[in-house]
Write a protein that holds these residues in place. Sequence first.
Motif, PDB file in Angstrom:
ATOM      1  N   TYR A 174      47.538  22.022   6.909  1.00 41.05           N
ATOM      2  CA  TYR A 174      46.798  21.751   8.142  1.00 41.05           C
ATOM      3  C   TYR A 174      47.080  22.896   9.121  1.00 41.05           C
ATOM      4  CZ  TYR A 174      50.702  18.425   7.283  1.00 41.05           C
ATOM      5  OH  TYR A 174      51.832  17.798   6.815  1.00 41.05           O
ATOM      6  N   TYR A 175      46.155  23.840   9.151  1.00 41.37           N
ATOM      7  CA  TYR A 175      46.408  25.121   9.813  1.00 41.37           C
ATOM      8  C   TYR A 175      45.675  25.267  11.143  1.00 41.37           C
ATOM      9  CZ  TYR A 175      41.836  26.522   7.819  1.00 41.37           C
ATOM     10  OH  TYR A 175      40.514  26.596   7.474  1.00 41.37           O
ATOM     11  N   PHE A 176      45.096  24.193  11.696  1.00 41.31           N
ATOM     12  CA  PHE A 176      44.283  24.334  12.896  1.00 41.31           C
ATOM     13  C   PHE A 176      45.107  24.802  14.096  1.00 41.31           C
ATOM     14  CE2 PHE A 176      41.089  22.162  15.932  1.00 41.31           C
ATOM     15  CZ  PHE A 176      40.309  23.305  15.965  1.00 41.31           C
ATOM     16  N   GLY A 177      46.377  24.392  14.165  1.00 35.92           N
ATOM     17  CA  GLY A 177      47.227  24.855  15.266  1.00 35.92           C
ATOM     18  C   GLY A 177      47.418  26.356  15.225  1.00 35.92           C
ATOM     19  N   TYR A 178      47.610  26.916  14.026  1.00 38.60           N
ATOM     20  CA  TYR A 178      47.725  28.364  13.894  1.00 38.60           C
ATOM     21  C   TYR A 178      46.410  29.036  14.263  1.00 38.60           C
ATOM     22  CZ  TYR A 178      51.694  26.796  11.051  1.00 38.60           C
ATOM     23  OH  TYR A 178      52.828  26.186  10.600  1.00 38.60           O
ATOM     24  N   TRP A 179      45.299  28.407  13.885  1.00 34.05           N
ATOM     25  CA  TRP A 179      43.980  28.945  14.242  1.00 34.05           C
ATOM     26  C   TRP A 179      43.825  29.005  15.761  1.00 34.05           C
ATOM     27  CZ3 TRP A 179      39.932  30.773  11.223  1.00 34.05           C
ATOM     28  CH2 TRP A 179      38.736  31.006  11.895  1.00 34.05           C
ATOM     29  N   MET A 180      44.289  27.976  16.452  1.00 31.64           N
ATOM     30  CA  MET A 180      44.211  27.961  17.908  1.00 31.64           C
ATOM     31  C   MET A 180      45.005  29.113  18.514  1.00 31.64           C
ATOM     32  SD  MET A 180      44.590  23.936  18.840  1.00 31.64           S
ATOM     33  CE  MET A 180      43.253  22.759  18.591  1.00 31.64           C
ATOM     34  N   LEU A 181      46.210  29.335  17.999  1.00 36.13           N
ATOM     35  CA  LEU A 181      47.027  30.427  18.527  1.00 36.13           C
ATOM     36  C   LEU A 181      46.346  31.774  18.327  1.00 36.13           C
ATOM     37  CD1 LEU A 181      50.626  29.382  17.361  1.00 36.13           C
ATOM     38  CD2 LEU A 181      49.723  29.345  19.692  1.00 36.13           C
ATOM     39  N   ASP A 235      60.265  26.735  15.898  1.00 34.42           N
ATOM     40  CA  ASP A 235      59.223  26.698  14.875  1.00 34.42           C
ATOM     41  C   ASP A 235      57.883  26.329  15.503  1.00 34.42           C
ATOM     42  OD1 ASP A 235      61.127  27.259  13.054  1.00 34.42           O
ATOM     43  OD2 ASP A 235      61.098  25.343  12.018  1.00 34.42           O
ATOM     44  N   ASN A 236      56.809  26.955  15.017  1.00 31.41           N
ATOM     45  CA  ASN A 236      55.453  26.589  15.449  1.00 31.41           C
ATOM     46  C   ASN A 236      54.790  25.742  14.373  1.00 31.41           C
ATOM     47  OD1 ASN A 236      55.514  27.869  17.920  1.00 31.41           O
ATOM     48  ND2 ASN A 236      54.673  29.777  17.160  1.00 31.41           N
ATOM     49  N   HIS A 237      55.418  24.645  14.031  1.00 29.71           N
ATOM     50  CA  HIS A 237      54.915  23.803  12.950  1.00 29.71           C
ATOM     51  C   HIS A 237      53.756  22.925  13.415  1.00 29.71           C
ATOM     52  CE1 HIS A 237      57.727  25.263  10.253  1.00 29.71           C
ATOM     53  NE2 HIS A 237      58.364  24.181   9.871  1.00 29.71           N
ATOM     54  N   PRO A 238      52.971  22.398  12.472  1.00 32.60           N
ATOM     55  CA  PRO A 238      51.846  21.538  12.851  1.00 32.60           C
ATOM     56  C   PRO A 238      52.228  20.354  13.738  1.00 32.60           C
ATOM     57  CG  PRO A 238      51.595  22.199  10.575  1.00 32.60           C
ATOM     58  CD  PRO A 238      52.935  22.718  11.019  1.00 32.60           C
ATOM     59  N   HIS A 239      53.378  19.739  13.497  1.00 30.83           N
ATOM     60  CA  HIS A 239      53.742  18.589  14.338  1.00 30.83           C
ATOM     61  C   HIS A 239      53.990  19.008  15.783  1.00 30.83           C
ATOM     62  CE1 HIS A 239      57.620  20.118  12.757  1.00 30.83           C
ATOM     63  NE2 HIS A 239      58.115  19.754  13.915  1.00 30.83           N
ATOM     64  N   VAL A 240      54.369  20.275  16.001  1.00 32.99           N
ATOM     65  CA  VAL A 240      54.537  20.799  17.355  1.00 32.99           C
ATOM     66  C   VAL A 240      53.177  21.171  17.947  1.00 32.99           C
ATOM     67  CG1 VAL A 240      55.592  22.634  18.738  1.00 32.99           C
ATOM     68  CG2 VAL A 240      56.846  21.636  16.813  1.00 32.99           C
ATOM     69  N   ILE A 286      43.583  15.313  12.205  1.00 32.03           N
ATOM     70  CA  ILE A 286      43.683  15.444  10.751  1.00 32.03           C
ATOM     71  C   ILE A 286      43.960  16.892  10.381  1.00 32.03           C
ATOM     72  CG2 ILE A 286      42.491  15.092   8.564  1.00 32.03           C
ATOM     73  CD1 ILE A 286      40.757  13.019   9.882  1.00 32.03           C
ATOM     74  N   PHE A 287      43.312  17.787  11.063  1.00 38.27           N
ATOM     75  CA  PHE A 287      43.383  19.217  10.791  1.00 38.27           C
ATOM     76  C   PHE A 287      44.636  19.835  11.414  1.00 38.27           C
ATOM     77  CE2 PHE A 287      40.451  23.233  10.890  1.00 38.27           C
ATOM     78  CZ  PHE A 287      41.263  23.841   9.948  1.00 38.27           C
ATOM     79  N   LEU A 288      45.117  19.237  12.503  1.00 40.82           N
ATOM     80  CA  LEU A 288      46.311  19.748  13.167  1.00 40.82           C
ATOM     81  C   LEU A 288      47.589  19.283  12.473  1.00 40.82           C
ATOM     82  CD1 LEU A 288      45.169  19.264  16.838  1.00 40.82           C
ATOM     83  CD2 LEU A 288      46.117  21.393  15.966  1.00 40.82           C
ATOM     84  N   ASN A 289      47.673  17.983  12.213  1.00 45.64           N
ATOM     85  CA  ASN A 289      48.841  17.398  11.555  1.00 45.64           C
ATOM     86  C   ASN A 289      48.401  16.025  11.048  1.00 45.64           C
ATOM     87  OD1 ASN A 289      51.565  17.212  10.717  1.00 45.64           O
ATOM     88  ND2 ASN A 289      52.065  15.994  12.515  1.00 45.64           N
ATOM     89  N   THR A 290      48.019  15.958   9.808  1.00 47.40           N
ATOM     90  CA  THR A 290      47.323  14.785   9.268  1.00 47.40           C
ATOM     91  C   THR A 290      48.071  13.487   9.527  1.00 47.40           C
ATOM     92  OG1 THR A 290      46.445  16.227   7.540  1.00 47.40           O
ATOM     93  CG2 THR A 290      46.229  13.865   7.198  1.00 47.40           C
ATOM     94  N   TRP A 291      49.378  13.539   9.566  1.00 46.86           N
ATOM     95  CA  TRP A 291      50.180  12.342   9.828  1.00 46.86           C
ATOM     96  C   TRP A 291      49.822  11.691  11.166  1.00 46.86           C
ATOM     97  CZ3 TRP A 291      54.194  10.598   6.557  1.00 46.86           C
ATOM     98  CH2 TRP A 291      54.529  11.447   5.496  1.00 46.86           C
ATOM     99  N   ASP A 292      49.332  12.486  12.119  1.00 44.35           N
ATOM    100  CA  ASP A 292      49.091  11.970  13.469  1.00 44.35           C
ATOM    101  C   ASP A 292      47.793  11.180  13.593  1.00 44.35           C
ATOM    102  OD1 ASP A 292      51.369  13.312  14.064  1.00 44.35           O
ATOM    103  OD2 ASP A 292      50.413  14.963  15.135  1.00 44.35           O
ATOM    104  N   PHE A 293      46.890  11.347  12.658  1.00 40.52           N
ATOM    105  CA  PHE A 293      45.587  10.708  12.820  1.00 40.52           C
ATOM    106  C   PHE A 293      45.640   9.176  12.746  1.00 40.52           C
ATOM    107  CE2 PHE A 293      41.633   9.047  10.924  1.00 40.52           C
ATOM    108  CZ  PHE A 293      40.742   9.374  11.941  1.00 40.52           C
ATOM    109  N   PRO A 294      46.304   8.557  11.761  1.00 38.12           N
ATOM    110  CA  PRO A 294      46.230   7.092  11.642  1.00 38.12           C
ATOM    111  C   PRO A 294      46.663   6.317  12.885  1.00 38.12           C
ATOM    112  CG  PRO A 294      47.080   8.031   9.618  1.00 38.12           C
ATOM    113  CD  PRO A 294      47.015   9.151  10.610  1.00 38.12           C
TER     114      PRO A 294
END
Length: 898
Positions: A176-183, A343-348, A412-420
Amino acid sequence: MINQFFSWYIIVQIITVVALPLTTTFLQNLPGRGYAFAKSMGILLVSLILWLGTSYGLMRNERGGAWLALILVALLSLYAMRQLIRQINASQVGSSAKNRSIIGRLFAHLPSVRYMVACELIFLLAFAAWAYVRAHDPAADHTEQPMDLMFMNGIWHSPTYPPRDPWLSGYAISYYYFGYWMLTTLARLAGLTPAVAYNVGQACWWGLLLLGSFGVAYNLVAFSLIAPSGRQLSPSKDSLSTSSGESWSAYLGGLMGAMAVGMTSNLMGQLEWLYANGYSIDRLANWLSVRDFPANANVTNKWYIDSGWWWWRSARVIEDLNLVGDRIEVIDEFPMFSYVLGDNHPHVMAMPFVLLVVAVALSMFARSYSAKYQGAAPTSPRSISWLTKLSGLMPLGAVGLVLTVAAAGALIFLNTWDFPPYWLLLMMVGFTTIWLQTRGTSERGRSEKARDAEESNEPELPDNISPASQTLLSVLGQSGLYGLLILVGALLLFLPYFLTAQSQAGGILPNFFFPTRLTQFLVMFGPFLPALVALIVHAWQEHSVDPGKLITIGILVYGLPIIWLAATMMGATSFDLGREALDRVMLPPDLSGHWAAMIQRWTSQSGTFLVVGLLVSLILAMIWTRLASISIEHIESKKNEQARDQRRLGVTFFVLLLAAIGLLLIYAPEFVYLKDNFGTRMNTVFKFYYQAWLLLGISSAYVIGASWHRPFTQKSGWIAPTMSFVSLLIIVSGLIYPVAGAYSKTNGFASTPSFDATDFVARYSPNEAAALAWIRENTPFSAMVLEAKGQSYRSDFNRVSTMTGRPTLLGWDGHESQWRGQAFGEMALGRAEAIERVYRSGSSTEITQTLIGWEIDYVYVGPKERSEYQLTTRQEERLAAVMDLVFESGDVRVYARR
């Protein structure tokens, strides 16, 4: 560095101005008019439009494409402004405000200047403060920072969709790479490189996190204080027609939101400080049973505790022990730990946009309480289509629905765990909103029917079914459709991502043997537990709970997990269904079987299960009781005090929803976890607890802020304010963690400041730095550069692919396996052998064939290639025989395929 900082800041401010009309129209039902979320909304939309345009070949992944995406967001804002003007004109017909200019009326729609200044100061101060920290600790050289930088460079140098994976040539990123895309999108607009954006972007994200947390908590407290003031769009310029003291309590709640979510630590921060400064807490520490504490802690008598990585222990508070007593690592990160680590991880990356979705849900909920003052009278659900009604849950109609889908689906695209969890929140709020509207329509209809019968002197015919029963199925259906619409819309909007996404997830497994020890749970969530008690006490006094509902909920909350564990254990032991959950543990000799082991563990360590289950039962029972008693007739009361009381009831209901979802995220890993490559519940606890921290932090901030105004104390007596004050003290004392942690991590801010995440290479290996610079300047982005097979968590491997974005044959294979699951084996087939053949074992002919077969353009020979493959002079001569030496500096060489 100052230019780099302000380039980024100015771009964020431009995006804010561009997105402000759209955001304030979309979130107009919030007291703060959504101002605190304009930055996040703008960044999301600019990045999303550029990604969609690139994915479908309509735009280019370059600076011009990013500016075009910003222009398209500006056009959306112009459309929203036009709709807002129409709404303002319609709502102010016959009022004195109609004589104002349209510009004046638009400015009147904004929140108070004080609130906007507060938002801007919070963002700027947080951004600047963490930029200072990152400048003194910029190197992406530890943990998984090289992975983050690799993704950013891979995205930066990929001209089209999908962005390629530099660590697995020929394949797209499977993460899930959308956060990196934003940066990288913001970096293009600001004219910065990915290496600089790594650190400046992280500082920006901390500012967005604190701003979003402030905004949600402020709006919760402020909404409970609003006194309606007639049929007008903006009740008051200050958004709060209350006393000054009550107004400031909203700011206190907002500041507590920023502290609780993004600044404080779990109780390990305070424990570390107490022990380091000589306080005798050994008995308490032994009782809490946190790994390596105080055994590996030092008494330093320093305010910053220690110069080492003492702050790491706070993210390893939770620990599982297998049946023979061996330790199993469990991760329990929280936001401030992530930022100290760097770290610039998706959950961040996802956190500011999680808060945006919470704001969307709150705005939707607030719309039910302000429809009369928006000039939008409720209509019968039978007179309009379900799609029209669902679009009407938010301003801007269908556009508002698309914005909701974009914000929720982006998770979903940022950190799939967060969507539900946030999809569930939107569904619950949608259900409540539709319930209020539908039930209110039903009540009006019955009232009119009764009045007509009274005027005609005819007896009213009784209904065999209550109004609630008549509308419940309809509301359930419509809210279910709303949830389905968000899910399907997200799948369609982000379809290009799903086409190449892979996963290691392999289903759900029962957690037979690893319930969380209560003491460790208390250390992890101790800052919020007193405030949760205050919330429950206040909510109970505000609206008592039906005992029957509480008993029913309690039976379900405790009973369903027990049935699940018993049924799955029976299936595993008797029928080999889900047997792998048992095969992962080793039975000690003193236990006769798995049943005995499970019973022994759960009877000795059931504290967290019982305590969290009780909290969940109480809060769910309160939600059920309140939902059954809410009436839109009360909401529409013309008496300010009565209407304000109903708003407070509504806000408490919303906060209970947040707390319930947060507690369920803690409760679930007690008996279930996701099957993945780790083989334990480590990752499930990590991702669930991270979101639980945010939800419980916001809930606590609301309680602390609300406890400062009289209606709260009148309803709940002394217990709730006292407990909220305890949480306040714990949260504030936890601020030692970011200060001391940053000081320790940066070694007292002693290094020469820089924002470049790759500067450390020049200090430690100038020959490699020169080679990297040559590769950037002299090779095409698509060139495949062979280097040694990577090793996870080692920044001295794969420096070419990580820092230039040029693909290599095989990078961190352990991580690639995590990202791709079972498919990785086939993808990586023959790659390690090919690397071995080129560097060590192949003849000149075999090397040539390997270079051609794997489309290798360059071969990099650096320190790791020499040490890993024992590269001798004779072996390197075989390379030189079939390749051209195009770069040499010391012992670092780059060869090009002829």
